[in-house]
Motif scaffolding. Structure first.
Motif, PDB file in Angstrom:
ATOM      1  N   TRP A  57     -10.092   5.026  -8.211  1.00 36.77           N
ATOM      2  CA  TRP A  57     -10.293   6.268  -8.444  1.00 36.77           C
ATOM      3  C   TRP A  57     -11.516   6.881  -7.992  1.00 36.77           C
ATOM      4  CZ3 TRP A  57     -15.363   6.285 -12.195  1.00 36.77           C
ATOM      5  CH2 TRP A  57     -16.032   7.244 -12.297  1.00 36.77           C
ATOM      6  N   ILE A  58     -12.761   5.049  -7.515  1.00 37.85           N
ATOM      7  CA  ILE A  58     -13.067   5.436  -5.702  1.00 37.85           C
ATOM      8  C   ILE A  58     -12.382   5.512  -4.267  1.00 37.85           C
ATOM      9  CG2 ILE A  58     -14.740   4.199  -4.822  1.00 37.85           C
ATOM     10  CD1 ILE A  58     -15.547   5.538  -7.564  1.00 37.85           C
ATOM     11  N   SER A  59     -11.559   4.279  -4.403  1.00 44.78           N
ATOM     12  CA  SER A  59     -11.270   4.429  -3.299  1.00 44.78           C
ATOM     13  C   SER A  59     -10.227   5.863  -2.995  1.00 44.78           C
ATOM     14  CB  SER A  59     -10.762   3.184  -3.101  1.00 44.78           C
ATOM     15  OG  SER A  59      -8.970   3.322  -3.737  1.00 44.78           O
ATOM     16  N   HIS A  60      -9.155   6.168  -4.052  1.00 44.22           N
ATOM     17  CA  HIS A  60      -8.612   7.383  -3.045  1.00 44.22           C
ATOM     18  C   HIS A  60      -9.061   8.509  -3.501  1.00 44.22           C
ATOM     19  CE1 HIS A  60      -4.113   9.011  -3.688  1.00 44.22           C
ATOM     20  NE2 HIS A  60      -5.011  10.335  -4.901  1.00 44.22           N
ATOM     21  N   PHE A 184      -9.740   0.609  -2.266  1.00 46.00           N
ATOM     22  CA  PHE A 184      -8.454   0.807  -1.121  1.00 46.00           C
ATOM     23  C   PHE A 184      -7.741  -0.421  -1.072  1.00 46.00           C
ATOM     24  CE2 PHE A 184      -5.728   1.609   1.935  1.00 46.00           C
ATOM     25  CZ  PHE A 184      -5.363   2.619   1.391  1.00 46.00           C
ATOM     26  N   VAL A 185      -7.997  -1.757  -0.414  1.00 44.33           N
ATOM     27  CA  VAL A 185      -7.482  -2.999  -0.307  1.00 44.33           C
ATOM     28  C   VAL A 185      -7.233  -3.382  -1.790  1.00 44.33           C
ATOM     29  CG1 VAL A 185      -7.107  -4.875   0.439  1.00 44.33           C
ATOM     30  CG2 VAL A 185      -7.964  -3.109   1.909  1.00 44.33           C
ATOM     31  N   ILE A 186      -7.747  -3.714  -2.306  1.00 42.46           N
ATOM     32  CA  ILE A 186      -8.253  -3.811  -3.860  1.00 42.46           C
ATOM     33  C   ILE A 186      -6.876  -3.646  -4.500  1.00 42.46           C
ATOM     34  CG2 ILE A 186      -8.954  -4.592  -5.930  1.00 42.46           C
ATOM     35  CD1 ILE A 186     -11.730  -5.508  -4.093  1.00 42.46           C
ATOM     36  N   SER A 187      -6.892  -2.080  -5.145  1.00 40.43           N
ATOM     37  CA  SER A 187      -6.263  -1.047  -5.667  1.00 40.43           C
ATOM     38  C   SER A 187      -4.851  -1.541  -5.724  1.00 40.43           C
ATOM     39  CB  SER A 187      -6.757   0.397  -5.827  1.00 40.43           C
ATOM     40  OG  SER A 187      -6.721   0.630  -4.628  1.00 40.43           O
ATOM     41  N   HIS A 188      -4.830  -1.036  -4.063  1.00 36.04           N
ATOM     42  CA  HIS A 188      -3.124  -1.572  -3.458  1.00 36.04           C
ATOM     43  C   HIS A 188      -2.849  -3.129  -4.010  1.00 36.04           C
ATOM     44  CE1 HIS A 188      -2.073   2.838  -2.078  1.00 36.04           C
ATOM     45  NE2 HIS A 188      -4.123   2.744  -2.066  1.00 36.04           N
ATOM     46  N   ALA A 189      -3.014  -3.768  -3.397  1.00 37.35           N
ATOM     47  CA  ALA A 189      -2.737  -5.045  -3.846  1.00 37.35           C
ATOM     48  C   ALA A 189      -2.521  -5.038  -5.080  1.00 37.35           C
ATOM     49  CB  ALA A 189      -3.904  -6.381  -3.470  1.00 37.35           C
ATOM     50  N   LEU A 190      -3.740  -4.794  -6.159  1.00 39.77           N
ATOM     51  CA  LEU A 190      -3.515  -5.086  -7.828  1.00 39.77           C
ATOM     52  C   LEU A 190      -1.529  -4.227  -7.940  1.00 39.77           C
ATOM     53  CD1 LEU A 190      -6.791  -4.477  -9.078  1.00 39.77           C
ATOM     54  CD2 LEU A 190      -5.193  -6.284  -9.307  1.00 39.77           C
ATOM     55  N   HIS A 191      -1.238  -3.196  -7.481  1.00 43.71           N
ATOM     56  CA  HIS A 191      -0.288  -2.120  -8.116  1.00 43.71           C
ATOM     57  C   HIS A 191       1.111  -2.945  -7.510  1.00 43.71           C
ATOM     58  CE1 HIS A 191       2.599   0.701  -8.013  1.00 43.71           C
ATOM     59  NE2 HIS A 191       1.566   1.372  -8.872  1.00 43.71           N
ATOM     60  N   VAL A 192       1.056  -3.554  -6.327  1.00 42.36           N
ATOM     61  CA  VAL A 192       1.485  -4.381  -6.129  1.00 42.36           C
ATOM     62  C   VAL A 192       2.556  -5.352  -6.926  1.00 42.36           C
ATOM     63  CG1 VAL A 192       2.936  -5.805  -4.010  1.00 42.36           C
ATOM     64  CG2 VAL A 192       1.809  -3.598  -3.321  1.00 42.36           C
ATOM     65  N   ALA A 215       0.978   1.723  -3.379  1.00 42.04           N
ATOM     66  CA  ALA A 215       1.631   0.853  -2.679  1.00 42.04           C
ATOM     67  C   ALA A 215       2.493  -0.069  -3.501  1.00 42.04           C
ATOM     68  CB  ALA A 215       0.743  -0.744  -1.392  1.00 42.04           C
ATOM     69  N   THR A 216       4.062  -0.315  -2.508  1.00 48.19           N
ATOM     70  CA  THR A 216       4.958  -1.344  -4.024  1.00 48.19           C
ATOM     71  C   THR A 216       5.481  -2.353  -2.579  1.00 48.19           C
ATOM     72  OG1 THR A 216       6.166   0.597  -3.508  1.00 48.19           O
ATOM     73  CG2 THR A 216       5.207   0.411  -5.549  1.00 48.19           C
ATOM     74  N   ALA A 217       5.944  -3.748  -2.552  1.00 46.69           N
ATOM     75  CA  ALA A 217       5.894  -4.560  -2.082  1.00 46.69           C
ATOM     76  C   ALA A 217       7.631  -4.885  -2.735  1.00 46.69           C
ATOM     77  CB  ALA A 217       5.525  -5.144  -1.700  1.00 46.69           C
ATOM     78  N   LYS A 218       8.631  -4.425  -3.481  1.00 43.14           N
ATOM     79  CA  LYS A 218       9.941  -4.633  -4.225  1.00 43.14           C
ATOM     80  C   LYS A 218      10.582  -5.822  -3.207  1.00 43.14           C
ATOM     81  CE  LYS A 218      10.133  -1.778  -6.516  1.00 43.14           C
ATOM     82  NZ  LYS A 218       9.861  -1.047  -6.691  1.00 43.14           N
ATOM     83  N   THR A 219      11.322  -4.129  -2.733  1.00 43.61           N
ATOM     84  CA  THR A 219      12.195  -4.802  -1.412  1.00 43.61           C
ATOM     85  C   THR A 219      11.712  -6.061  -0.091  1.00 43.61           C
ATOM     86  OG1 THR A 219      13.103  -2.420  -1.131  1.00 43.61           O
ATOM     87  CG2 THR A 219      13.608  -3.893   1.104  1.00 43.61           C
ATOM     88  N   LEU A 220      10.475  -6.074   0.274  1.00 42.89           N
ATOM     89  CA  LEU A 220       9.630  -6.369   0.759  1.00 42.89           C
ATOM     90  C   LEU A 220      10.160  -8.537  -0.113  1.00 42.89           C
ATOM     91  CD1 LEU A 220       9.084  -7.613   3.707  1.00 42.89           C
ATOM     92  CD2 LEU A 220       6.434  -7.210   2.413  1.00 42.89           C
ATOM     93  N   MET A 221       9.029  -8.082  -0.702  1.00 40.55           N
ATOM     94  CA  MET A 221       9.448  -9.983  -1.788  1.00 40.55           C
ATOM     95  C   MET A 221      10.537 -10.335  -1.874  1.00 40.55           C
ATOM     96  SD  MET A 221       5.806  -8.357  -4.542  1.00 40.55           S
ATOM     97  CE  MET A 221       5.953  -9.808  -5.332  1.00 40.55           C
TER      98      MET A 221
END
Length: 515
Positions: A57-60, A184-192, A215-221
């Motif tokens: 909420w805050i970062s986006h 911002f970093v925490i929210s995207h890391a949690l979503h990955v 952010a997602t990283a299924k392909t990279l992972m």
């Protein structure tokens, strides 16, 4: 030689410094407005989900506002040589952008969609309807509201300009920047992490805020053997959260009058083969059976709500029965086997149910009967006296399950959830069905061209051509409505979001007092 700073360079420096503080204040305002999205969405239901909600909420919202500052206001600080003009233009842009955010929040609150090309048709239809009802008072109020809002922005812009030297001495830029970047970093890391593990309290928030692309990283992972993509797809297809911690039934108070001379008869076949035709009744072909059992179909007819809520409805009286009864109408119910004590006050045995029907002493008669009992009840006198709707609950294998009725149907599609609103409407109740049902009256025209409900572990959305199955984690399968064959075509995410929003309207953090 000492090089003195030119007046123009000094002005630009002051304007840029002012612009950063002006952007920060509008970030705070935008974050406050964005709370509307949170207040009108289901709670995450876990500490991690709540923490992600806060950081996202805050970062986006902060990022969107600051991005708007960079592309719209910062260039003005360099290009426009007049401080007053920069402040006025910036205030106009900020007022308009925040008004747009507020409009999007209200649109999401009502329809579950954001401003986009896909939602343009919906917005155009709603705007035309609203404008047609506007008088000069409404236009004057909107103009006054925007004028006040713009005046506030101008006052704030001028106040910051007068105090810019004092604000710069506080050295708050670095801590504030670190806070927003950390969120911002925490929210995207949690979503990955959540996306890889199908963690529903986080994944379900993907469409909450406008222009949100977490952010997602299924392909990279998967490339580095950190994720088994096949196992991921299997778990994704099977996962669905049906937990309802509380229900708001009805969602809001229902007020309406009824016509004591109107009489309605609802019959549902729970055993035996439904006749292919019933004398005196027309056939509504585009009616669909979305329930998984006869008991589920009975509950859906009485409450007008899908299977998702049935477990939470045990302590509530159906408004379909309770409302007419409270207004002095005679209500009779024939249901042979039931453990719901809320229905006992309306239940009659077979002989008394028939007698009330043949005497026309019952205003609302609801019978769950065997197929051979249909002809016993539908005499010419009953058909002349009653508005009749006959449905079939026995055949759970068929998606398409026509209705028989002597009522004029004005909808292109229907389901069992529409029966309760239709019956109350036929009794003269003009209250909005959204207050007590996910269905709509079949007698009233509507712009909706789809049906949404739940079936077992999935959400179903039916359009005129497709059956769309949606798992609660967002996995979607599409089938041809007529043939049942799976098709691979794109689905409008706004329609899916609107459907989910429509279904979740009755969910509550705590159960209401039984009605």
């Amino acid at each position: 030689m000492i090089l003195a700073e030119t007046p123009r360079r000094k002005l630009v420096t002051q304007l840029v410094n002012w612009g950063h503080w002006f952007a920060l204040l509008n970030i705070v305002i935008a974050v406050t407005i964005a709370a509307i999205y949170i207040l009108n969405s289901p709670a995450p239901g876990s500490p991690i989900g709540t923490f992600y909600l806060f950081t996202n909420w805050i970062s986006h919202i902060g990022f969107l506002t600051f991005f708007g500052f960079v592309i719209l206001i910062l260039p003005l600080c360099y290009l426009v040589p007049n401080a007053k003009a920069v402040k006025i233009l910036s205030s106009v842009l900020a007022a308009f952008a925040l008004a747009l955010l507020a409009f999007d929040a209200l649109l999401y609150n009502k329809y579950g969609v954001h401003l986009s090309l896909n939602s343009a048709q919906l917005i155009r239809n709603e705007t035309q309807t609203a404008i047609a009802q506007f008088g000069w008072q409404q236009w004057g109020f909107l103009l006054l509201l925007f004028t006040v809002w713009l005046s506030f922005q101008l006052i704030v812009a001028n106040a910051l300009w007068q105090r810019i030297s004092r604000l710069q001495k506080r050295k708050l830029g670095l801590p504030i920047s670190i806070f927003f970047v950390s969120c911002f970093v925490i929210s995207h890391a949690l979503h990955v992490w959540a996306d890889a593990n199908l963690y529903q309290p986080i994944v379900q928030q993907d469409n909450m805020f406008p222009l949100s692309y977490p952010a997602t990283a299924k392909t990279l992972m998967a490339r580095y053997s950190l994720l088994d993509i096949e196992d991921y797809q299997q778990r994704k297809a099977l996962q669905f959260n049906q937990t309802i911690k509380g229900i708001a039934y009805p969602a809001e108070p229902v007020y309406c009058s009824v016509n004591t001379s109107n009489k309605v008869l609802l019959l549902s076949v729970i055993e035996g083969e439904m006749p292919s035709a019933i004398a005196g009744l027309s056939k509504f072909e585009n009616h669909y059976q979305l329930q998984t059992s006869v008991d589920s179909g009975i509950t859906t007819i009485l409450y007008g709500l899908p299977e998702l809520y049935h477990g939470a409805l045990q302590n509530y009286s159906p408004l379909l029965l309770q409302l007419p009864n409270s207004m002095g109408l005679q209500v009779s119910l024939y249901l042979k086997d039931t453990n719901n004590r809320r229905l006992s006050a309306y239940q009659k045995d077979w002989q008394n149910f028939k007698q009330a029907l043949f005497d026309s002493s019952s205003n609302l008669s609801i019978g769950f009967v065997q197929a051979q009992q249909i002809s016993e009840l539908l005499s010419s006198e009953v058909l002349a006296e009653y508005r009749v709707i006959v449905s079939n609950l026995d055949d759970q294998s068929a998606l398409n399950n026509p209705l028989f009725t002597n009522v004029t149907i004005n909808r292109s599609m229907g389901s069992l959830e529409d029966i309760a609103p239709t019956a109350l409407n036929l009794l003269g109740c003009a209250a909005k069905s959204q207050a007590y049902s996910t269905g709509h009256s079949l007698t009233q025209k509507s712009n909706l061209n789809y049906i949404v409900s739940t079936q077992g572990n999935k959400v179903l959305l039916l359009t005129d051509k497709q059956r769309i199955e949606i798992m609660n984690n967002g996995n979607v399968r599409v089938f041809d409505l007529k043939t049942g064959d799976e098709v691979f075509s794109q689905v409008d995410p706004n329609i899916l979001s609107q459907g989910i929003k429509h279904l979740s309207r009755f969910s509550a953090k705590r159960a209401n007092k039984p009605f």
